[in-house]
Design a protein around this motif. Sequence first.
Motif, PDB file in Angstrom:
ATOM      1  N   UNK A 123      45.145   2.675  33.853  1.00  0.00           N
ATOM      2  CA  UNK A 123      44.371   2.092  34.946  1.00  0.00           C
ATOM      3  C   UNK A 123      43.941   3.179  35.921  1.00  0.00           C
ATOM      4  N   UNK A 124      42.975   2.837  36.753  1.00  0.00           N
ATOM      5  CA  UNK A 124      42.507   3.715  37.832  1.00  0.00           C
ATOM      6  C   UNK A 124      42.893   3.082  39.160  1.00  0.00           C
ATOM      7  N   UNK A 125      43.441   3.879  40.062  1.00  0.00           N
ATOM      8  CA  UNK A 125      44.076   3.358  41.275  1.00  0.00           C
ATOM      9  C   UNK A 125      43.569   4.078  42.525  1.00  0.00           C
ATOM     10  N   UNK A 126      43.445   3.322  43.607  1.00  0.00           N
ATOM     11  CA  UNK A 126      43.317   3.900  44.940  1.00  0.00           C
ATOM     12  C   UNK A 126      44.613   3.599  45.676  1.00  0.00           C
ATOM     13  N   UNK A 127      45.412   4.623  45.885  1.00  0.00           N
ATOM     14  CA  UNK A 127      46.704   4.494  46.550  1.00  0.00           C
ATOM     15  C   UNK A 127      46.506   4.726  48.051  1.00  0.00           C
ATOM     16  N   UNK A 128      46.236   3.646  48.774  1.00  0.00           N
ATOM     17  CA  UNK A 128      45.984   3.755  50.218  1.00  0.00           C
ATOM     18  C   UNK A 128      47.205   4.335  50.939  1.00  0.00           C
ATOM     19  N   UNK A 129      46.945   5.175  51.926  1.00  0.00           N
ATOM     20  CA  UNK A 129      48.028   5.792  52.694  1.00  0.00           C
ATOM     21  C   UNK A 129      47.686   5.821  54.176  1.00  0.00           C
ATOM     22  N   UNK A 130      48.720   5.743  55.007  1.00  0.00           N
ATOM     23  CA  UNK A 130      48.565   5.835  56.460  1.00  0.00           C
ATOM     24  C   UNK A 130      49.240   7.130  56.904  1.00  0.00           C
ATOM     25  N   UNK A 131      48.420   8.137  57.129  1.00  0.00           N
ATOM     26  CA  UNK A 131      48.920   9.510  57.280  1.00  0.00           C
ATOM     27  C   UNK A 131      49.649   9.767  58.593  1.00  0.00           C
ATOM     28  N   UNK A 132      49.328   9.028  59.645  1.00  0.00           N
ATOM     29  CA  UNK A 132      50.028   9.251  60.911  1.00  0.00           C
ATOM     30  C   UNK A 132      51.455   8.727  60.855  1.00  0.00           C
ATOM     31  N   UNK A 133      51.687   7.723  60.012  1.00  0.00           N
ATOM     32  CA  UNK A 133      53.024   7.132  59.890  1.00  0.00           C
ATOM     33  C   UNK A 133      53.876   7.892  58.875  1.00  0.00           C
ATOM     34  N   UNK A 134      53.236   8.468  57.855  1.00  0.00           N
ATOM     35  CA  UNK A 134      53.977   9.094  56.754  1.00  0.00           C
ATOM     36  C   UNK A 134      55.010  10.135  57.209  1.00  0.00           C
ATOM     37  N   UNK A 135      54.658  11.102  58.068  1.00  0.00           N
ATOM     38  CA  UNK A 135      55.662  12.108  58.450  1.00  0.00           C
ATOM     39  C   UNK A 135      56.838  11.529  59.224  1.00  0.00           C
ATOM     40  N   UNK A 150      35.153   4.874  43.913  1.00  0.00           N
ATOM     41  CA  UNK A 150      35.852   5.734  42.953  1.00  0.00           C
ATOM     42  C   UNK A 150      35.449   5.344  41.542  1.00  0.00           C
ATOM     43  N   UNK A 151      34.999   6.346  40.773  1.00  0.00           N
ATOM     44  CA  UNK A 151      34.557   6.101  39.407  1.00  0.00           C
ATOM     45  C   UNK A 151      35.020   7.245  38.521  1.00  0.00           C
ATOM     46  N   UNK A 152      35.868   6.953  37.556  1.00  0.00           N
ATOM     47  CA  UNK A 152      36.285   7.959  36.578  1.00  0.00           C
ATOM     48  C   UNK A 152      35.270   7.968  35.441  1.00  0.00           C
ATOM     49  N   UNK A 153      34.742   9.143  35.110  1.00  0.00           N
ATOM     50  CA  UNK A 153      33.704   9.237  34.087  1.00  0.00           C
ATOM     51  C   UNK A 153      34.099  10.245  33.016  1.00  0.00           C
ATOM     52  N   UNK A 154      33.634   9.970  31.777  1.00  0.00           N
ATOM     53  CA  UNK A 154      33.865  10.910  30.687  1.00  0.00           C
ATOM     54  C   UNK A 154      32.692  11.870  30.586  1.00  0.00           C
ATOM     55  N   UNK A 155      32.694  12.717  29.557  1.00  0.00           N
ATOM     56  CA  UNK A 155      31.670  13.752  29.427  1.00  0.00           C
ATOM     57  C   UNK A 155      30.273  13.178  29.224  1.00  0.00           C
ATOM     58  N   UNK A 156      30.200  11.922  28.755  1.00  0.00           N
ATOM     59  CA  UNK A 156      28.908  11.270  28.548  1.00  0.00           C
ATOM     60  C   UNK A 156      28.481  10.433  29.749  1.00  0.00           C
ATOM     61  N   UNK A 157      29.296  10.444  30.805  1.00  0.00           N
ATOM     62  CA  UNK A 157      28.967   9.680  32.003  1.00  0.00           C
ATOM     63  C   UNK A 157      29.415   8.240  31.972  1.00  0.00           C
ATOM     64  N   UNK A 158      30.156   7.834  30.939  1.00  0.00           N
ATOM     65  CA  UNK A 158      30.663   6.462  30.857  1.00  0.00           C
ATOM     66  C   UNK A 158      31.856   6.287  31.788  1.00  0.00           C
ATOM     67  N   UNK A 159      32.011   5.081  32.314  1.00  0.00           N
ATOM     68  CA  UNK A 159      33.095   4.770  33.254  1.00  0.00           C
ATOM     69  C   UNK A 159      34.024   3.753  32.608  1.00  0.00           C
ATOM     70  N   UNK A 160      35.072   4.180  31.904  1.00  0.00           N
ATOM     71  CA  UNK A 160      35.928   3.249  31.160  1.00  0.00           C
ATOM     72  C   UNK A 160      36.620   2.204  32.020  1.00  0.00           C
ATOM     73  N   UNK A 161      36.939   2.552  33.265  1.00  0.00           N
ATOM     74  CA  UNK A 161      37.691   1.642  34.134  1.00  0.00           C
ATOM     75  C   UNK A 161      36.793   0.812  35.045  1.00  0.00           C
ATOM     76  N   UNK A 162      35.481   1.029  34.967  1.00  0.00           N
ATOM     77  CA  UNK A 162      34.609   0.419  35.953  1.00  0.00           C
ATOM     78  C   UNK A 162      34.705   1.187  37.269  1.00  0.00           C
TER      79      UNK A 162
END
Length: 318
Positions: A159-171, A297-309
């Motif tokens: 799968x392809x993921x966007x892992x949201x983060x809150x950077x001011x809280x993290x430290x 966010x789009x993951x693409x292969x060498x032919x420009x296809x996006x397997x994950x949408x």
Amino acid sequence: MRLATLRDGTPDGALALVSADGTRLLRVGGSLLSAMEDWPAAQARLEAAEAPLAAGEGVSTDDVDFAAPLPRTWQWLDGSAFTTHGDLMAVAFNHDPLGNDRPLMYQGLSDRFYGPADPVPFPAMEHGIDFEGEFGVVVDAVPMGTTAEEALKQIRLIVQINDWSLRAIAPIEMKTGFGWVQAKPACSMAPFAVTPDELGNAWQDGRVGLDLIIDWNGKQVGRANGAPMAFGFHELVAHAALTRDLVAGTVIGSGTVSNANYAEVGSSCISEIRAIETIAHGAPQTPFMAFGDTVRMTAVDSAGRAPFGQIDQEVVRA
């Protein structure tokens, strides 16, 4: 195979098989989570549906309201397998670099994953809203003590993921010595989960060799490739399973996709951009996200296809 989940009013949604070109889908019954719990039977049922779908059955994917492939699951474990990202985060958070002799991993929130087009709510911009583009795998049941070689055979979906983060809280949370809670809200997933064979040569040694294109407010900020992981997904799975069984449906993430040639390919998160600015200018110049900002966010292969949408989301006020 490409798989997707359609919203149907239930917590886990309705499982659908998606055509190779991503333009048509066919409902196959049940949910992806239930399919993971008996993968051999589900795989046979899905393979039987491939011929009818190829013959024209099903419906168009246009205007479909996709949920995440797994709207919820039993466990989400996120690694940090890209050395460059770790080095840049040491600059961003002003701490010594962490060792690279073993995988880094934390346990995050798994009872909800946002769909690819869902608006994502946050309580305050002051928390430092950041996106993190990465890849993940969904595993079958993995027994405790499984080796990396055996773990590779238990990876069923990618799968392809966007892992949201809150950077001011993290430290603040890092200094407690316990895990993240407030700094790591729910993640997002691209609409399609794919079997490893769907990626062809882009799936090598437990790594996803695709470029992850990231546009922030319509401007491309990253095109890093997923191949240069210090640890492959099979090694991350084995690390997670050292002292516990992994239930079928567990999702394990790669961590932010990051390349050593970031000057050319850019970054998959804002915190890296700010770290690079700190190295170059002594201080960060780019702010974190504001309400109304968008990320694609789009993951693409060498032919420009996006397997994950595609993930295409807006940050909104909670």
